[in-house]
Design an enzyme around this catalytic site. Structure first.
Site, PDB file in Angstrom:
ATOM      1  N   GLU A 140     -30.938 -46.144  18.916  1.00 29.44           N
ATOM      2  CA  GLU A 140     -31.139 -44.959  19.383  1.00 29.44           C
ATOM      3  C   GLU A 140     -32.290 -44.342  18.766  1.00 29.44           C
ATOM      4  O   GLU A 140     -32.440 -43.907  17.283  1.00 29.44           O
ATOM      5  CB  GLU A 140     -29.996 -44.814  19.830  1.00 29.44           C
ATOM      6  CG  GLU A 140     -29.012 -45.443  20.426  1.00 29.44           C
ATOM      7  CD  GLU A 140     -28.016 -44.499  21.141  1.00 29.44           C
ATOM      8  OE1 GLU A 140     -28.126 -45.301  22.718  1.00 29.44           O
ATOM      9  OE2 GLU A 140     -27.471 -44.299  20.822  1.00 29.44           O
TER      10      GLU A 140
ATOM     11  N   GLU B 159     -29.127 -44.751   6.123  1.00 30.15           N
ATOM     12  CA  GLU B 159     -29.219 -43.855   5.229  1.00 30.15           C
ATOM     13  C   GLU B 159     -30.744 -44.491   4.365  1.00 30.15           C
ATOM     14  O   GLU B 159     -30.674 -45.209   3.624  1.00 30.15           O
ATOM     15  CB  GLU B 159     -28.007 -44.049   3.934  1.00 30.15           C
ATOM     16  CG  GLU B 159     -28.562 -43.765   2.551  1.00 30.15           C
ATOM     17  CD  GLU B 159     -29.064 -42.559   2.515  1.00 30.15           C
ATOM     18  OE1 GLU B 159     -28.094 -40.926   3.170  1.00 30.15           O
ATOM     19  OE2 GLU B 159     -29.958 -42.023   2.447  1.00 30.15           O
TER      20      GLU B 159
ATOM     21  N   CYS C 240     -35.892 -37.543  16.828  1.00 29.64           N
ATOM     22  CA  CYS C 240     -35.272 -38.656  15.469  1.00 29.64           C
ATOM     23  C   CYS C 240     -35.097 -39.741  15.938  1.00 29.64           C
ATOM     24  O   CYS C 240     -34.455 -40.098  16.690  1.00 29.64           O
ATOM     25  CB  CYS C 240     -33.536 -38.082  16.183  1.00 29.64           C
ATOM     26  SG  CYS C 240     -32.178 -38.029  14.957  1.00 29.64           S
TER      27      CYS C 240
ATOM     28  N   HIS D 138     -22.229 -31.102   3.121  1.00 28.35           N
ATOM     29  CA  HIS D 138     -20.319 -30.909   3.681  1.00 28.35           C
ATOM     30  C   HIS D 138     -19.324 -30.726   3.242  1.00 28.35           C
ATOM     31  O   HIS D 138     -18.218 -30.496   3.833  1.00 28.35           O
ATOM     32  CB  HIS D 138     -20.286 -32.376   4.214  1.00 28.35           C
ATOM     33  CG  HIS D 138     -21.267 -32.713   5.175  1.00 28.35           C
ATOM     34  ND1 HIS D 138     -22.386 -32.532   6.188  1.00 28.35           N
ATOM     35  CD2 HIS D 138     -22.140 -34.226   5.250  1.00 28.35           C
ATOM     36  CE1 HIS D 138     -23.194 -32.642   6.608  1.00 28.35           C
ATOM     37  NE2 HIS D 138     -22.850 -33.328   6.276  1.00 28.35           N
TER      38      HIS D 138
ATOM     39  N   CYS E 197     -18.623 -39.386  10.283  1.00 32.89           N
ATOM     40  CA  CYS E 197     -19.344 -40.344  11.234  1.00 32.89           C
ATOM     41  C   CYS E 197     -19.441 -41.155  11.785  1.00 32.89           C
ATOM     42  O   CYS E 197     -18.987 -42.243  10.789  1.00 32.89           O
ATOM     43  CB  CYS E 197     -20.989 -40.023   9.697  1.00 32.89           C
ATOM     44  SG  CYS E 197     -21.981 -40.866  10.631  1.00 32.89           S
TER      45      CYS E 197
ATOM     46  N   CYS F 172     -26.081 -35.095  17.254  1.00 35.38           N
ATOM     47  CA  CYS F 172     -25.923 -36.122  14.975  1.00 35.38           C
ATOM     48  C   CYS F 172     -24.684 -37.080  15.744  1.00 35.38           C
ATOM     49  O   CYS F 172     -22.986 -36.102  15.898  1.00 35.38           O
ATOM     50  CB  CYS F 172     -25.776 -34.924  14.931  1.00 35.38           C
ATOM     51  SG  CYS F 172     -26.862 -34.046  14.324  1.00 35.38           S
TER      52      CYS F 172
ATOM     53  N   CYS G 271     -19.359 -42.014   5.062  1.00 34.38           N
ATOM     54  CA  CYS G 271     -18.581 -40.744   5.672  1.00 34.38           C
ATOM     55  C   CYS G 271     -17.606 -41.422   7.073  1.00 34.38           C
ATOM     56  O   CYS G 271     -17.952 -41.436   8.461  1.00 34.38           O
ATOM     57  CB  CYS G 271     -19.473 -39.829   5.478  1.00 34.38           C
ATOM     58  SG  CYS G 271     -21.450 -40.073   4.931  1.00 34.38           S
TER      59      CYS G 271
ATOM     60  N   CYS H 262     -24.836 -48.103   8.702  1.00 32.25           N
ATOM     61  CA  CYS H 262     -24.615 -47.966   7.057  1.00 32.25           C
ATOM     62  C   CYS H 262     -23.791 -48.644   6.506  1.00 32.25           C
ATOM     63  O   CYS H 262     -22.831 -49.059   6.966  1.00 32.25           O
ATOM     64  CB  CYS H 262     -24.353 -46.481   7.790  1.00 32.25           C
ATOM     65  SG  CYS H 262     -24.765 -45.422   5.904  1.00 32.25           S
TER      66      CYS H 262
HETATM   67  N1  SAH Z   1     -27.874 -40.570   6.491  1.00 36.48           N
HETATM   68  C1  SAH Z   1     -28.388 -39.495   6.512  1.00 36.48           C
HETATM   69  C2  SAH Z   1     -29.541 -39.659   7.203  1.00 36.48           C
HETATM   70  C3  SAH Z   1     -28.489 -39.569   9.176  1.00 36.48           C
HETATM   71  S1  SAH Z   1     -27.268 -38.877   9.511  1.00 36.48           S
HETATM   72  C4  SAH Z   1     -27.493 -38.679   6.300  1.00 36.48           C
HETATM   73  O1  SAH Z   1     -25.894 -39.330   5.874  1.00 36.48           O
HETATM   74  O2  SAH Z   1     -27.679 -37.923   5.904  1.00 36.48           O
HETATM   75  C5  SAH Z   1     -27.376 -36.743  10.130  1.00 36.48           C
HETATM   76  C6  SAH Z   1     -27.203 -35.899  10.253  1.00 36.48           C
HETATM   77  O3  SAH Z   1     -25.651 -36.276  11.400  1.00 36.48           O
HETATM   78  C7  SAH Z   1     -25.904 -36.065   7.917  1.00 36.48           C
HETATM   79  O4  SAH Z   1     -25.825 -34.404   8.135  1.00 36.48           O
HETATM   80  C8  SAH Z   1     -24.577 -36.716   9.131  1.00 36.48           C
HETATM   81  O5  SAH Z   1     -23.688 -35.914   7.562  1.00 36.48           O
HETATM   82  C9  SAH Z   1     -24.375 -35.205  10.294  1.00 36.48           C
HETATM   83  N2  SAH Z   1     -23.665 -36.267  10.721  1.00 36.48           N
HETATM   84  C10 SAH Z   1     -23.186 -37.514  11.154  1.00 36.48           C
HETATM   85  N3  SAH Z   1     -22.517 -37.475  11.553  1.00 36.48           N
HETATM   86  C11 SAH Z   1     -21.509 -36.495  12.408  1.00 36.48           C
HETATM   87  C12 SAH Z   1     -20.715 -35.158  13.443  1.00 36.48           C
HETATM   88  N4  SAH Z   1     -20.275 -36.864  14.088  1.00 36.48           N
HETATM   89  N5  SAH Z   1     -21.407 -34.325  13.612  1.00 36.48           N
HETATM   90  C13 SAH Z   1     -21.661 -33.824  13.698  1.00 36.48           C
HETATM   91  N6  SAH Z   1     -22.978 -34.490  12.429  1.00 36.48           N
HETATM   92  C14 SAH Z   1     -22.447 -35.195  12.364  1.00 36.48           C
HETATM   93 FE1  SF4 Z   2     -23.939 -43.406   6.835  1.00 36.33          FE
HETATM   94 FE2  SF4 Z   2     -25.179 -40.198   6.983  1.00 36.33          FE
HETATM   95 FE3  SF4 Z   2     -23.149 -41.451   8.839  1.00 36.33          FE
HETATM   96 FE4  SF4 Z   2     -23.190 -41.091   5.624  1.00 36.33          FE
HETATM   97  S1  SF4 Z   2     -23.572 -39.706   7.194  1.00 36.33           S
HETATM   98  S2  SF4 Z   2     -22.218 -42.747   7.100  1.00 36.33           S
HETATM   99  S3  SF4 Z   2     -25.127 -41.695   4.979  1.00 36.33           S
HETATM  100  S4  SF4 Z   2     -25.145 -42.695   8.685  1.00 36.33           S
END
Ligand code: SAH
Ligand code: SF4
Length: 391
Positions: free
Chosen positions: A115, A195, A128, A250, A142, A368, A139, A135
């Site tokens: 997406e 990532e 974006c 975070h 996420c 996000c 995390c 990934c």
């Molecule tokens: N993998 C990279 C980039 C993709 S995530 C990274 O982790 O930085 C983009 C941003 O969205 C990151 O800061 C991630 O931590 C945040 N994110 C992921 N899941 C989320 C959620 N459910 N609510 C809010 N932010 C989230």
């Molecule tokens: Fe991957 Fe970024 Fe999600 Fe962590 S926050 S699982 S690095 S996409």
């Protein structure tokens, strides 16, 4: 006032099945395109010039039809059409939120889908984009982290996301247009799925194409790469890409960050902060963005806010507080508005401005951490319905 319903469209595009063996010009770097032209019979002496012309047609004008490349001879155009394709990922659906956010589901080779989200704001339009399907990191807040990695996106698929959005926004330049036009698509964030620093070379090449002054022409100041903290690649990001950096911070203790962003067990806060402190910057005005997801009762106390300020002291920084976007089965809740406000106030008092990220495109699940999940859910239920109906 009655709320407007979001718009969803199925987009029927030309099938993009690439004829066997024909290389795609989209995604080629200058060196690769030059080499490909020589291999296709272009005399070495002419190759640089031809590459420059073709480069402009593909990346600057957004032209897909070799016949429209009027500064090339007819024979040369025929040769190009027989040898290469100019192909983008296929747009499967396009949704427009009531707030103007657009979400595209694009299909890439192998039938995978990613997406892409376009977020219009008063002073900019941000795209974006994704760097991987899924990934490898896990995390815990996420949704992408709960999906298995399928694969890295190719350079072509990363650049293709930008080109698909420019198509939809109708903003390829036309001859005679002013150069300093305000762009609808003015900024890029690598904050979709994946990532980016685990797909370094392809992301680097794609961003170089996006920044090229003879191509898409986006300034390196308008591209932000977000990483969870792949420390060995952080300095390389500045040196080889030169874009802005965002870090998924975070948490303010290793104990909590080990759980939220497990890559912290490999490179902990101390090592990460050291790398950020040393991040080479071209100008003094450039700052690192610290992303901080607000999770109820996990990382959102006043003590966390104070620790955060202390940890990043001396690093030129922007702090971006992201209210947690919930997804089905998520083990966390979004912090209350009051808590977010109190946390933001402490940050503000320390001299950082307007830090809360407004969720955008919520009605189309474009926020996000929600990417892909909604689509998969929708698909699954459709499949279930089909199964139940014995289809
Ligand atoms: N993998 C990279 C980039 C993709 S995530 C990274 O982790 O930085 C983009 C941003 O969205 C990151 O800061 C991630 O931590 C945040 N994110 C992921 N899941 C989320 C959620 N459910 N609510 C809010 N932010 C989230
Ligand atoms: Fe991957 Fe970024 Fe999600 Fe962590 S926050 S699982 S690095 S996409």
């Amino acid at each position: 006032m009655t709320a407007k319903a979001p718009i969803t469209q199925d987009v029927h595009t030309i099938p993009r099945k690439l004829p066997e063996g024909k290389p795609n010009l989209v995604g080629m770097t200058q060196d690769q395109m030059r080499a490909a032209l020589i291999e296709a019979g272009t005399p070495e002496k002419q190759a640089k010039m031809r590459m420059g012309q073709l480069w402009q047609w593909v990346y600057h004008w957004g032209v897909r039809d070799f016949d429209a490349m009027t500064n090339l001879s007819k024979d040369y155009r025929t040769m190009l059409a027989e040898t290469f394709v100019i192909a983008l990922p296929e747009v499967v659906t396009r949704q427009v939120s009531t707030d103007g956010t657009r979400k595209y589901l694009v299909r890439i080779a192998g039938g995978h889908e990613v997406e892409v989200v376009y977020i219009p704001e008063e002073d900019r339009g941000t795209l974006c984009i994704s760097s991987q399907v899924g990934c490898t990191l896990t995390c815990t807040f996420c949704h992408t982290g709960t999906q298995k990695l399928v694969r890295n996106l190719t350079t072509s698929e990363i650049v293709g996301q930008i080109m698909v959005a420019r198509d939809d926004l109708g903003e390829w330049p036309v001859p005679g247009d002013k150069k300093d036009e305000t762009r609808l698509l003015s900024n890029i964030v690598l904050m979709g799925m994946g990532e980016p620093l685990y797909n370094f070379e392809n992301v680097r090449d794609a961003m170089k194409i996006a920044m090229d002054p003879h191509g898409i022409q986006l300034s390196r100041r308008r591209i932000t790469l977000s990483t969870s903290g792949v420390v060995p690649e952080i300095a390389r990001t500045a040196e080889e890409i030169g874009c802005q950096l965002a870090i998924s911070f975070h948490a303010t203790t290793d104990e909590v960050r080990d759980v939220l962003v497990p890559i912290n067990k490999r490179w902990n806060l101390e090592v990460l902060i050291e790398a950020l402190r040393n991040y080479p910057r071209v100008s003094n005005s450039e700052r690192i963005t610290f992303e901080y997801v607000m999770l109820d009762g996990v990382n959102d106390s006043d003590a966390d806010a104070h620790r955060l300020i202390k940890l990043i002291e001396g690093i030129p920084a922007k702090i971006n507080l992201i209210p947690f976007n919930e997804w089905p089965g998520a083990p966390y809740k979004r912090s209350s508005n009051n808590r977010i406000r109190a946390f933001a106030e402490i940050i503000y008092q320390a001299g950082y401005a307007s830090p809360v990220r407004k969720p955008r495109g919520e009605d189309i699940m474009a926020a996000c951490g929600q990417l892909k999940s909604a689509t998969e859910r929708e698909r699954k239920s459709k499949r279930q319905i089909a199964q139940e109906a014995g289809l």
